[in-house]
Design a protein around this motif. Structure first.
Motif: not given
Length: 86
Positions: A38-53
């Motif tokens: 939820k917080h990655y969606i609101e952040s500006s870091s798709p690469s960090d989000h991808a790593n979490m996924l």
């Protein structure tokens, strides 16, 4: 974990994104992938989000891994339609 309702009153989009990124990383480190997402969606870091996924999808069955990515894509589409993306 933390009440950030005060963040809605902030005008700075960059500040909001940075706070969401800090929260996303904290949730990610503790393995709370739902809240991190939820917080990655609101952040500006798709690469960090991808790593979490990737980390999150490894907890599921191998045939379910693509659904973690699809869900995130749909969430980004919703944010795009609301004008709230990166």
């Amino acid at each position: 974990f933390l009440n950030i309702s005060w963040l809605k009153k902030t005008d700075s989009a960059k500040s909001k994104q940075q706070v969401h990124l800090l929260l996303a990383k904290a949730y990610h480190e503790t393995g709370d992938y739902l809240h991190a997402n939820k917080h990655y969606i609101e952040s500006s870091s798709p690469s960090d989000h991808a790593n979490m996924l990737i980390d999150w999808s490894e907890e599921g069955e191998s045939h379910e891994r693509d659904m973690f990515i699809a869900r995130a894509i749909f969430q980004y589409v919703v944010h795009l339609s609301n004008g709230r993306l990166l």
